[in-house]
Design a protein around this motif. Structure first.
Motif, PDB file in Angstrom:
ATOM      1  N   GLY A 276       8.076 -28.004 -10.294  1.00 37.83           N
ATOM      2  CA  GLY A 276       8.610 -27.474  -9.081  1.00 37.83           C
ATOM      3  C   GLY A 276       7.776 -27.920  -7.843  1.00 37.83           C
ATOM      4  N   LEU A 277       6.320 -27.438  -7.965  1.00 37.29           N
ATOM      5  CA  LEU A 277       5.424 -27.884  -6.820  1.00 37.29           C
ATOM      6  C   LEU A 277       5.361 -29.221  -6.420  1.00 37.29           C
ATOM      7  CD1 LEU A 277       2.557 -25.299  -8.045  1.00 37.29           C
ATOM      8  CD2 LEU A 277       4.414 -25.004  -6.225  1.00 37.29           C
ATOM      9  N   ILE A 278       5.428 -29.908  -7.283  1.00 39.36           N
ATOM     10  CA  ILE A 278       5.246 -31.351  -7.238  1.00 39.36           C
ATOM     11  C   ILE A 278       6.748 -31.918  -6.313  1.00 39.36           C
ATOM     12  CG2 ILE A 278       5.534 -33.993  -7.919  1.00 39.36           C
ATOM     13  CD1 ILE A 278       3.846 -32.838 -10.226  1.00 39.36           C
ATOM     14  N   ILE A 279       7.736 -31.217  -6.667  1.00 35.68           N
ATOM     15  CA  ILE A 279       9.041 -31.654  -5.872  1.00 35.68           C
ATOM     16  C   ILE A 279       8.852 -30.978  -4.483  1.00 35.68           C
ATOM     17  CG2 ILE A 279      11.556 -31.138  -5.709  1.00 35.68           C
ATOM     18  CD1 ILE A 279      11.721 -31.143  -8.770  1.00 35.68           C
ATOM     19  N   ALA A 280       8.355 -29.695  -4.462  1.00 30.91           N
ATOM     20  CA  ALA A 280       8.310 -29.051  -3.245  1.00 30.91           C
ATOM     21  C   ALA A 280       7.323 -29.963  -2.206  1.00 30.91           C
ATOM     22  CB  ALA A 280       7.813 -27.606  -3.268  1.00 30.91           C
ATOM     23  N   VAL A 281       6.305 -30.493  -2.751  1.00 31.87           N
ATOM     24  CA  VAL A 281       5.097 -31.230  -2.108  1.00 31.87           C
ATOM     25  C   VAL A 281       5.593 -32.521  -1.260  1.00 31.87           C
ATOM     26  CG1 VAL A 281       3.000 -32.369  -1.703  1.00 31.87           C
ATOM     27  CG2 VAL A 281       3.290 -30.190  -2.928  1.00 31.87           C
ATOM     28  N   VAL A 282       6.438 -33.068  -2.336  1.00 31.16           N
ATOM     29  CA  VAL A 282       7.154 -34.445  -1.856  1.00 31.16           C
ATOM     30  C   VAL A 282       8.185 -34.299  -0.835  1.00 31.16           C
ATOM     31  CG1 VAL A 282       8.223 -36.492  -2.846  1.00 31.16           C
ATOM     32  CG2 VAL A 282       6.749 -35.480  -4.205  1.00 31.16           C
ATOM     33  N   ARG A 283       9.217 -33.276  -1.399  1.00 33.82           N
ATOM     34  CA  ARG A 283      10.168 -33.065  -0.243  1.00 33.82           C
ATOM     35  C   ARG A 283       9.658 -32.544   0.947  1.00 33.82           C
ATOM     36  NH1 ARG A 283      13.170 -36.384  -0.186  1.00 33.82           N
ATOM     37  NH2 ARG A 283      14.389 -35.343   0.950  1.00 33.82           N
ATOM     38  N   GLY A 284       8.579 -31.723   0.980  1.00 35.41           N
ATOM     39  CA  GLY A 284       8.090 -31.053   2.387  1.00 35.41           C
ATOM     40  C   GLY A 284       7.547 -32.054   3.167  1.00 35.41           C
ATOM     41  N   SER A 285       6.793 -33.092   2.222  1.00 36.60           N
ATOM     42  CA  SER A 285       6.197 -34.262   3.352  1.00 36.60           C
ATOM     43  C   SER A 285       7.316 -35.083   3.684  1.00 36.60           C
ATOM     44  CB  SER A 285       5.489 -34.825   2.121  1.00 36.60           C
ATOM     45  OG  SER A 285       4.295 -34.326   1.708  1.00 36.60           O
ATOM     46  N   SER A 286       8.273 -35.410   2.925  1.00 35.81           N
ATOM     47  CA  SER A 286       9.336 -36.098   3.506  1.00 35.81           C
ATOM     48  C   SER A 286      10.123 -35.350   4.759  1.00 35.81           C
ATOM     49  CB  SER A 286      10.449 -36.232   2.491  1.00 35.81           C
ATOM     50  OG  SER A 286      11.428 -37.100   2.761  1.00 35.81           O
ATOM     51  N   LEU A 287      10.240 -34.244   4.742  1.00 38.77           N
ATOM     52  CA  LEU A 287      10.786 -33.688   5.608  1.00 38.77           C
ATOM     53  C   LEU A 287      10.017 -33.738   6.796  1.00 38.77           C
ATOM     54  CD1 LEU A 287      12.737 -30.848   3.904  1.00 38.77           C
ATOM     55  CD2 LEU A 287      13.816 -32.752   4.904  1.00 38.77           C
ATOM     56  N   ALA A 288       8.895 -33.273   6.689  1.00 40.56           N
ATOM     57  CA  ALA A 288       7.906 -33.443   7.855  1.00 40.56           C
ATOM     58  C   ALA A 288       7.891 -34.469   8.559  1.00 40.56           C
ATOM     59  CB  ALA A 288       6.434 -32.964   7.339  1.00 40.56           C
ATOM     60  N   ILE A 289       7.894 -35.718   7.619  1.00 46.41           N
ATOM     61  CA  ILE A 289       7.853 -36.950   8.417  1.00 46.41           C
ATOM     62  C   ILE A 289       9.089 -37.096   9.292  1.00 46.41           C
ATOM     63  CG2 ILE A 289       7.728 -39.444   7.929  1.00 46.41           C
ATOM     64  CD1 ILE A 289       5.989 -38.741   5.679  1.00 46.41           C
ATOM     65  N   ALA A 290      10.292 -36.902   8.276  1.00 43.97           N
ATOM     66  CA  ALA A 290      11.460 -37.064   8.979  1.00 43.97           C
ATOM     67  C   ALA A 290      11.698 -36.086  10.359  1.00 43.97           C
ATOM     68  CB  ALA A 290      12.290 -36.374   8.230  1.00 43.97           C
ATOM     69  N   ARG A 291      10.976 -34.987  10.339  1.00 46.04           N
ATOM     70  CA  ARG A 291      11.053 -34.350  11.748  1.00 46.04           C
ATOM     71  C   ARG A 291      10.230 -34.915  12.896  1.00 46.04           C
ATOM     72  NH1 ARG A 291      10.589 -28.044  11.563  1.00 46.04           N
ATOM     73  NH2 ARG A 291      10.790 -28.444  13.815  1.00 46.04           N
ATOM     74  N   GLN A 292       9.050 -35.471  12.286  1.00 47.96           N
ATOM     75  CA  GLN A 292       8.111 -36.160  13.306  1.00 47.96           C
ATOM     76  C   GLN A 292       8.732 -37.163  14.062  1.00 47.96           C
ATOM     77  OE1 GLN A 292       4.498 -37.348  11.761  1.00 47.96           O
ATOM     78  NE2 GLN A 292       3.646 -38.051  13.701  1.00 47.96           N
ATOM     79  N   LYS A 293       9.544 -38.006  13.153  1.00 48.49           N
ATOM     80  CA  LYS A 293      10.287 -39.358  13.547  1.00 48.49           C
ATOM     81  C   LYS A 293      11.553 -39.019  14.579  1.00 48.49           C
ATOM     82  CE  LYS A 293       8.829 -42.350   9.670  1.00 48.49           C
ATOM     83  NZ  LYS A 293       9.628 -43.145   8.711  1.00 48.49           N
ATOM     84  N   ILE A 294      12.182 -37.996  14.042  1.00 45.55           N
ATOM     85  CA  ILE A 294      13.303 -37.515  15.077  1.00 45.55           C
ATOM     86  C   ILE A 294      12.790 -37.045  16.302  1.00 45.55           C
ATOM     87  CG2 ILE A 294      14.993 -35.726  15.219  1.00 45.55           C
ATOM     88  CD1 ILE A 294      15.441 -35.917  12.099  1.00 45.55           C
ATOM     89  N   GLY A 295      11.752 -36.429  16.303  1.00 47.73           N
ATOM     90  CA  GLY A 295      11.065 -36.023  17.545  1.00 47.73           C
ATOM     91  C   GLY A 295      10.884 -37.254  18.407  1.00 47.73           C
ATOM     92  N   ALA A 296      10.044 -38.179  17.797  1.00 49.51           N
ATOM     93  CA  ALA A 296       9.978 -39.270  18.585  1.00 49.51           C
ATOM     94  C   ALA A 296      11.148 -40.186  19.110  1.00 49.51           C
ATOM     95  CB  ALA A 296       9.012 -40.167  17.762  1.00 49.51           C
ATOM     96  N   GLN A 297      12.417 -40.262  18.261  1.00 55.54           N
ATOM     97  CA  GLN A 297      13.540 -40.749  18.728  1.00 55.54           C
ATOM     98  C   GLN A 297      14.309 -39.894  19.595  1.00 55.54           C
ATOM     99  OE1 GLN A 297      14.809 -43.707  16.501  1.00 55.54           O
ATOM    100  NE2 GLN A 297      15.761 -43.527  18.623  1.00 55.54           N
ATOM    101  N   LEU A 298      14.122 -38.567  19.525  1.00 59.56           N
ATOM    102  CA  LEU A 298      14.784 -37.820  20.907  1.00 59.56           C
ATOM    103  C   LEU A 298      14.199 -38.458  22.118  1.00 59.56           C
ATOM    104  CD1 LEU A 298      14.911 -34.445  19.370  1.00 59.56           C
ATOM    105  CD2 LEU A 298      17.087 -36.076  19.820  1.00 59.56           C
ATOM    106  N   LYS A 299      12.888 -38.727  22.174  1.00 61.43           N
ATOM    107  CA  LYS A 299      12.248 -39.364  23.431  1.00 61.43           C
ATOM    108  C   LYS A 299      12.896 -40.919  23.848  1.00 61.43           C
ATOM    109  CE  LYS A 299       8.222 -36.463  22.633  1.00 61.43           C
ATOM    110  NZ  LYS A 299       6.639 -36.618  22.549  1.00 61.43           N
TER     111      LYS A 299
END
Length: 453
Positions: A276-299
């Motif tokens: 579960g911790l591995i899944i949480a770390v992987v998905r958390g990293s993926s979502l964090a990267i997605a949010r960062q890219k979305i923030g750049a895309q909004l600009k």
């Protein structure tokens, strides 16, 4: 005539032989009777002699019994007199001693406690001046003398002074291989002994020390005691129970031992927690990267990139010639695809969070079953026999709860992140649909204005 004469002669000879044989038998019988009479006479004489000897022995024993009875009566009378004299003397002693008997009892009681302290405590190493006086008071059957009372007082004073002293000495130390050696040690009052290995267990009955199985955290050593403050004060961990609490440290299980007590169920729970911790770390990293890219895309919305928002914008660029309804459906399809990608693994994380406490409950039930089986076989007299099942029952419950809490928190956090990204995508999609609708509405409004003019 000759035959008749011969027959008569033979007859006479035969009769003579019979007469001779009869005479011989009579003589033998008489001889045997005489021998039997002599033998009977000898036996009667022996019986008479034995009877006389037994009668003599009987008379002698009766005389001894009468003498012993006389002595017993005299001793009984003397014993009664002694009891009377002893009772009078005890009463006289009680009257003359008064309350000294109670004082003697108090003195002996305190002397016994001090004797145990002297012979068992670490102060025995260099404080033995008045030990013999204390032993004499404990073994005494009469009131202690003033010299003994003074020695007892000095022994108490000696122990009080020793309990507040730091004293460097040498002791016999027994290592793990049973080898005895002389090692330097520091006596900390009456609380313990410290060597280079830390606190040691002092065996007063053998005058030797052994190493404790486990030392306290930040425990002092002989080398650390040399770093005294300016005031001669050193901060250290002291066991006021004189080694009992330090000895109990060896019975405190470590984290590894606690986890091993959980058995197979506990290992499964830990495995689920790790997954579960591995899944949480992987998905958390993926979502964090997605949010960062979305923030750049909004600009920079004009150049769609490889991110969820960029892919939604790419659908809009491809479908600009479609109607508003068709564009709305295409954008909804893109948002749903991105949502499934964003929520990937979250359902498994939620399942693991729900499964962990259930496995903990399974381990609890299994441990209690094992405990009841042990009670059935060996009874409940020894708690150590039941410790294994009880440990499994408790540890698995704890592990299940410990595993469920971080997994639930991770699921909630990741779900909120995915929901936030989905809201951004839906908001941008609605904005694109509105923009397309405005584009379609402007020609209609222009033509209507032209017709009106």
């Amino acid at each position: 005539m000759k035959l008749r004469t011969l027959s008569i002669a033979m007859l006479s000879v035969t009769m003579s032989l019979h007469v001779f044989a009869a005479d011989s038998l009579v003589g033998s019988a008489q001889t045997e009777q005489r021998q039997q009479a002599q033998h009977n006479a000898q036996r009667e004489a022996g019986f008479k002699q034995t009877q006389q000897e037994l009668q003599t022995l009987k008379n002698k024993l009766q005389a001894e019994r009468e003498q012993l009875q006389t002595q017993t009566d005299e001793l009984t009378e003397q014993f009664s007199q002694n009891e009377d004299n002893l009772a009078r003397l005890e009463e006289q002693l009680r009257l003359e001693s008064g309350s000294l008997g109670e004082v003697f009892g108090v003195v002996r009681q305190n002397a016994k406690e001090l004797q145990s302290e002297i012979h068992q405590s670490v102060t025995k190493i260099d404080n033995q001046q008045h030990a013999s006086t204390v032993d004499d008071i404990v073994d005494a059957k009469s009131l202690p003398s003033m010299k003994q009372l003074t020695g007892l007082w000095k022994a108490f004073e000696e122990q009080i002074s020793a309990s507040g002293e730091f004293s460097r000495t040498e002791i016999k130390f027994v290592d793990g291989q049973g080898q005895i050696s002389q090692v330097p040690a520091e006596r900390i009052g009456s609380f313990g002994l410290i060597t280079d290995q830390g606190y040691v267990d002092w065996k007063g009955e053998k005058d030797e020390a052994q190493r404790f199985a486990k030392q306290p955290e930040d425990g002092p050593t002989l080398s650390s005691l040399s770093a005294l403050d300016d005031d001669g004060i050193v901060n250290m961990v002291v066991d006021p129970s004189r080694g009992v609490m330090i000895d109990q440290l060896s019975l405190t299980p470590s984290l590894t031992e606690r986890l091993q007590a959980g058995g197979v169920v506990g290992k499964i729970i830990l495995g689920l927690l790790l997954i579960g911790l591995i899944i949480a770390v992987v998905r958390g990293s993926s979502l964090a990267i997605a949010r960062q890219k979305i923030g750049a895309q909004l600009k920079n919305p004009q150049q769609p990139g490889d991110n969820p928002l960029g892919r939604v914008l790419g659908v809009y660029n491809k479908e600009q010639n479609q109607t508003v309804e068709a564009l709305e459906l295409r954008l909804l399809e893109a948002v749903v695809d991105e949502q499934s990608s964003l929520e990937k693994g979250l359902s498994m994380l939620k399942l693991l969070a729900a499964l962990a406490p259930m496995l903990g409950l399974l381990g609890t039930v299994t441990g209690m079953i094992e405990t009841f089986q042990v009670i059935t076989q060996f009874g409940n007299g020894d708690p150590k026999v039941m410790a294994g099942g009880i440990s499994m029952a408790l540890i698995t419950t704890v592990l299940g709860l410990v595993a469920a809490m971080p997994l639930l928190l991770a699921h909630n956090f990741l779900s909120s992140q995915a929901e936030h990204i989905r809201n951004i995508l839906e908001k941008q999609g609605i904005g694109l649909v509105a923009e397309q609708a405005e584009k379609e509405l402007k020609p209609s409004m222009n033509s209507a204005v032209g017709n009106a003019a």
